[in-house]
Design a protein around this motif. Sequence first.
Motif, short mmCIF file in Angstrom:
data_model
loop_
_atom_site.label_atom_id
_atom_site.label_comp_id
_atom_site.label_asym_id
_atom_site.label_seq_id
_atom_site.Cartn_x
_atom_site.Cartn_y
_atom_site.Cartn_z
N THR B 440 0.83 -1.21 0.00
CA THR B 440 0.00 0.00 0.00
C THR B 440 0.86 1.26 0.00
OG1 THR B 440 -0.14 0.11 2.42
CG2 THR B 440 -1.85 -1.14 1.27
N GLY B 441 2.17 1.11 0.01
CA GLY B 441 3.01 2.29 -0.12
C GLY B 441 3.82 2.64 1.11
N VAL B 442 3.69 1.87 2.18
CA VAL B 442 4.53 2.13 3.35
C VAL B 442 5.97 1.72 2.99
CG1 VAL B 442 4.92 1.64 5.80
CG2 VAL B 442 2.59 1.62 4.88
N PRO B 443 6.93 2.60 3.16
CA PRO B 443 8.31 2.22 2.80
C PRO B 443 8.77 0.99 3.59
CG PRO B 443 8.16 4.57 3.32
CD PRO B 443 6.86 3.96 3.72
N GLU B 444 9.49 0.12 2.92
CA GLU B 444 9.89 -1.14 3.54
C GLU B 444 10.65 -0.90 4.85
OE1 GLU B 444 11.12 -3.77 0.52
OE2 GLU B 444 11.57 -5.42 1.91
N GLU B 445 11.48 0.15 4.88
CA GLU B 445 12.28 0.40 6.09
C GLU B 445 11.42 0.95 7.23
OE1 GLU B 445 12.62 1.70 3.16
OE2 GLU B 445 12.75 3.89 3.24
N SER B 446 10.17 1.29 6.94
CA SER B 446 9.28 1.78 7.99
C SER B 446 8.36 0.70 8.54
CB SER B 446 8.43 2.94 7.46
OG SER B 446 9.27 3.98 6.99
N VAL B 447 8.55 -0.52 8.06
CA VAL B 447 7.77 -1.64 8.59
C VAL B 447 8.67 -2.43 9.52
CG1 VAL B 447 6.43 -3.69 8.04
CG2 VAL B 447 6.38 -1.73 6.49
N VAL B 448 8.32 -2.46 10.79
CA VAL B 448 9.17 -3.06 11.80
C VAL B 448 8.60 -4.41 12.20
CG1 VAL B 448 10.22 -2.74 14.05
CG2 VAL B 448 9.63 -0.75 12.66
N ILE B 449 9.31 -5.49 11.86
CA ILE B 449 8.87 -6.80 12.32
C ILE B 449 9.61 -7.13 13.59
CG2 ILE B 449 8.53 -9.21 11.74
CD1 ILE B 449 8.40 -8.56 8.90
N ALA B 450 8.86 -7.14 14.67
CA ALA B 450 9.46 -7.44 15.98
C ALA B 450 8.99 -8.82 16.41
CB ALA B 450 9.03 -6.38 16.98
N GLU B 451 9.38 -9.23 17.58
CA GLU B 451 8.77 -10.38 18.23
C GLU B 451 8.76 -10.08 19.72
OE1 GLU B 451 11.03 -13.90 17.30
OE2 GLU B 451 12.82 -13.18 18.26
N ASP B 452 8.23 -10.98 20.53
CA ASP B 452 8.15 -10.72 21.97
C ASP B 452 9.49 -10.21 22.49
OD1 ASP B 452 5.59 -11.67 21.88
OD2 ASP B 452 6.07 -13.63 22.78
#
Lengths: 586, 586
Positions: B440-452
């Motif tokens: 949808t256009g969110v820059p890849e570097e602005s998507v944070v995949i975290a975990e617990d």
Amino acid sequence: MSRSSQRSDRRSRPQRDRPTPPEESNPSELPTGPPPALARGGLRVFALGGIGEVGRNMTVFEYEGRLLVVDCGVLFPAEDSPGVDLILPDFRAIEDRLDDIDAIVLTHGHEDHIGAVPWLLRMRPELPVVGSRFTLALVAAKCKEHRLTPHLREVAAGDRVRHGEWDCEYFAVNHSIPDALAVAIRTPAGLVLHTGDIKLDQLPLDGRLTDLAGFSRLGEEGVDLFLVDSTNAEVPGFVTPERDIGPVISNMFRDTSGRIIVACFASHVHRVQQVLDAAAAHGRKVCLAGRSMVRNMGLADDHSLLNIPDGLLVDIDEAMRLPDDKLVLVSTGSQGEPLAALSRMARGEHRSITIRPEDTIILASSLIPGNETSVFGVINGLTRLGATVVHQGNAKVHVSGHAPAGELLFLYNAVRPSNVMPVHGEWRHLRANAALAVRTGVPEESVVIAEDGVVVDLVDGRAAITGKVEVGRVYVDGLAVGDIGETTLGDRLVLGEGGFIAITIAMDAKTGRAVSRPTIAGRGFSDDPKALDAAQPLVEDELSRLENENVSDPHRIAQGVRRVVGRWVADNYRRRPMIVPTVITV
Amino acid sequence: MSRSSQRSDRRSRPQRDRPTPPEESNPSELPTGPPPALARGGLRVFALGGIGEVGRNMTVFEYEGRLLVVDCGVLFPAEDSPGVDLILPDFRAIEDRLDDIDAIVLTHGHEDHIGAVPWLLRMRPELPVVGSRFTLALVAAKCKEHRLTPHLREVAAGDRVRHGEWDCEYFAVNHSIPDALAVAIRTPAGLVLHTGDIKLDQLPLDGRLTDLAGFSRLGEEGVDLFLVDSTNAEVPGFVTPERDIGPVISNMFRDTSGRIIVACFASHVHRVQQVLDAAAAHGRKVCLAGRSMVRNMGLADDHSLLNIPDGLLVDIDEAMRLPDDKLVLVSTGSQGEPLAALSRMARGEHRSITIRPEDTIILASSLIPGNETSVFGVINGLTRLGATVVHQGNAKVHVSGHAPAGELLFLYNAVRPSNVMPVHGEWRHLRANAALAVRTGVPEESVVIAEDGVVVDLVDGRAAITGKVEVGRVYVDGLAVGDIGETTLGDRLVLGEGGFIAITIAMDAKTGRAVSRPTIAGRGFSDDPKALDAAQPLVEDELSRLENENVSDPHRIAQGVRRVVGRWVADNYRRRPMIVPTVITV
């Protein structure tokens, strides 16, 4: 046999009950006692495995005192059989009549159809084993591991062969392994057709169609009893042709420049062929990984069932030297088996392969029910390491080997059987298959839903349930067969849920008095080393009480101690470990 | 935390290894150490559960030294945690800072969002608990069972409320329970939106739409960090409206004259409403069965969320007197829980209800991954008894409560977030959700995949991972919390697979010599009472050998005996029971 679930309850306290023998919930229609003598001129059919469950397929036919066995497979255990390696068909009903068996006919080479052959041959080594060329190649390899030399008798689609008293005709069928057969059995009692595992792929990779024309010809002749694969009877529609998987895989190979790992079943020769073709088309070498994968593809190659371009295959050492975009690894482990290479990669524990974000892993396989947690664990592990994971949930990389409802209707309409007996399936599958038969015009009373051990007699063209022989579960654990039963499995379930607390007491044999402080130790109960300290004085009080009452019977002392510790742990922990008192006399 | 599977391998020897701590396979991108001090004016986010797993959702926000907690749920254990009742979020990262928490905000009343509230309140009883009316009603009932009196603070969709330092605005969302909320959190560091569990049913039964307009308004204002439900991110398309389930159920009621049993989740008020409506339309009375079902529907009725026609509900005694075609039973047990009424019926063990071929059972529920064996066991059991079983596999009797890919795209396009953090899901779900955000256009570097435990700091409008706090699994087993760890679970896995062999030796404390024959006993090892007889002389030989070598250290004697028996059992059985030597000195 409907498999009663023993998985722990996720919403309330775990289930500690012993497995319920399925007999206890016997529906009123099914008999419980042995059948009467078979009517003269009648044909008898019963399964020692594979009806009411998925696996360990084995059907026995009896006519005029002679027996014919179709298939002899294993069942892979679920969580109600912890620690067990395999479950075999229960041979008891035929073990006193092994000499009456004229042959064992194998419809195809999957483990759930051939896996128990060595155990049957141990009881009667010279029993003729009948099957197609590739099926027998797999049987021979399996028997070699068991140091057995089977008496093999090869047949091919179109053959009509007599095995002792049995007049058998073989028909090509397609499935997820090459060279599968259906078998028609002609006796004076009637004509029986057994599909084995079957689907109706109209564009099979090897061009070998399921012989629907042959089935129609049998239908003209009159099929008195039709045994039909039920596995996919609940699934509507038709299976996509296997041939449609190839382009999906090939496009992935085209579109990725990273390393590719394809996991699939070790016997799915056509799937591997499509991977080989895609690799060749996109300039990648292929490395086969996993013992069964290497063995089976070697056999397939020997029998010209696999077409391997020259120089395409490389061994693991060479594979490790290739650039990422020149390699495809084909491995087992698609069911999340924890010791398989793929699981080790997902956990970051593989010796030579470290998963990287550029990697693509294709699970070109089904997800066998019960394996979800393992398979999703592998997918999550690989995903967490950054890899792209493709599976049947997000791409068309697998099709089933079993006819769903739409294809089963074609079968019923070709064969137009007088009587139907659904096989190969749990109860939900059997009922769904029965309903399909009825919808094509088979009278409801001519559809016989049996389960393992239920005896069906075909007399005067009519099939009916007449009794039941005992069929239990025969467990293989390590080297021993049959020494594990409900007691051991029940104990494992209790131990696996709650661990145990052992109380050891040394007692003077003459005086009946304790000669040391009791020791109390737990395993699988708590990580807290002091967890059991508070139980020590309770045990000592109980021993004093018993001493005051002049109780010196070790059994009664053990009972008293078990009761006290059991109550203490229930009150203080609400847990139910196994309480194991040992009274040793010195 | 990616859950490493401990299910037994169905193709080879069982896995006996201890559970692998997930840290060992840490992908290079994720930090392992604690974060630096939060930059001044920055907002910190970390989960103590619920990212990298499905369940025990709990997210902590920190700004200028103050904390806000969103949700506090439990995780129901899988087979890698045998015997465990519940898994809690790991409170360690906040347990020294409980007084810094201004409030705990609950998005809705499911167990995986509220189930651990009592354990948090035990540590700080006066902590304000914020939620919608129905959510708080469920929390109050739960706290009452724990003898806690929570400080409840009710909010409603549209409210903008300050909790201490935190400026929160609440938005209606729909899900599979009424009265669910999303929460927007405004701090000088930026605006955060947390969806909780969410879907975009455009025809909700109660008319309460997910407030997409409100999300758009927030989007105008500028959402700096968007935390999004990932559960269904891998599923393409849209969820069928809940309203479409009603007619399917109603038609079944119309078309059957037998008894009807509907099993569904005990908190799914709208599903139960549709069953009540169908029953009323077709002249059937309804009996609610199961403690949680009765309790929750009572609460829903109290809060006018359920519309029960007068005289529709009957108790079980009255229900048993009604003719078959006048009754619907609504029960729990849709996940195959072995102690639930439905499982007991399927096994033929229910006290008052015997399943008959005329019965229709509707499983109006999803099949939670991991429960397949149990659920299919129940379906097979009911089918075997002749009943008709309807489930989501063969009829449209259930829809999910979580937005699939198509609906998530609507969310991203409404909110147009600067930064995205997928929550509520295993790694495969998180990655799929992240990919949707990017599309949808969110820059890849602005998507944070975290975990617990992974710490995400929002500083100057940019979200980035800065460190990791320790988050382990906290197990509840019976009454005790936290005394079970990897040692106990590892022991349970070994015991559950292979049982144990106990060898007991009484030794003279002074001479160091055995004063009796050793006893050898096994549990969960073999049903054969003589299985261990052959090990007896080996143990005695080993004791003689040790005696000849003047070994009198009980520990070394135990070691020697363990080695001898372990080798014997491996050679003769190829099994790996736990070997438990006990040397008692007298």
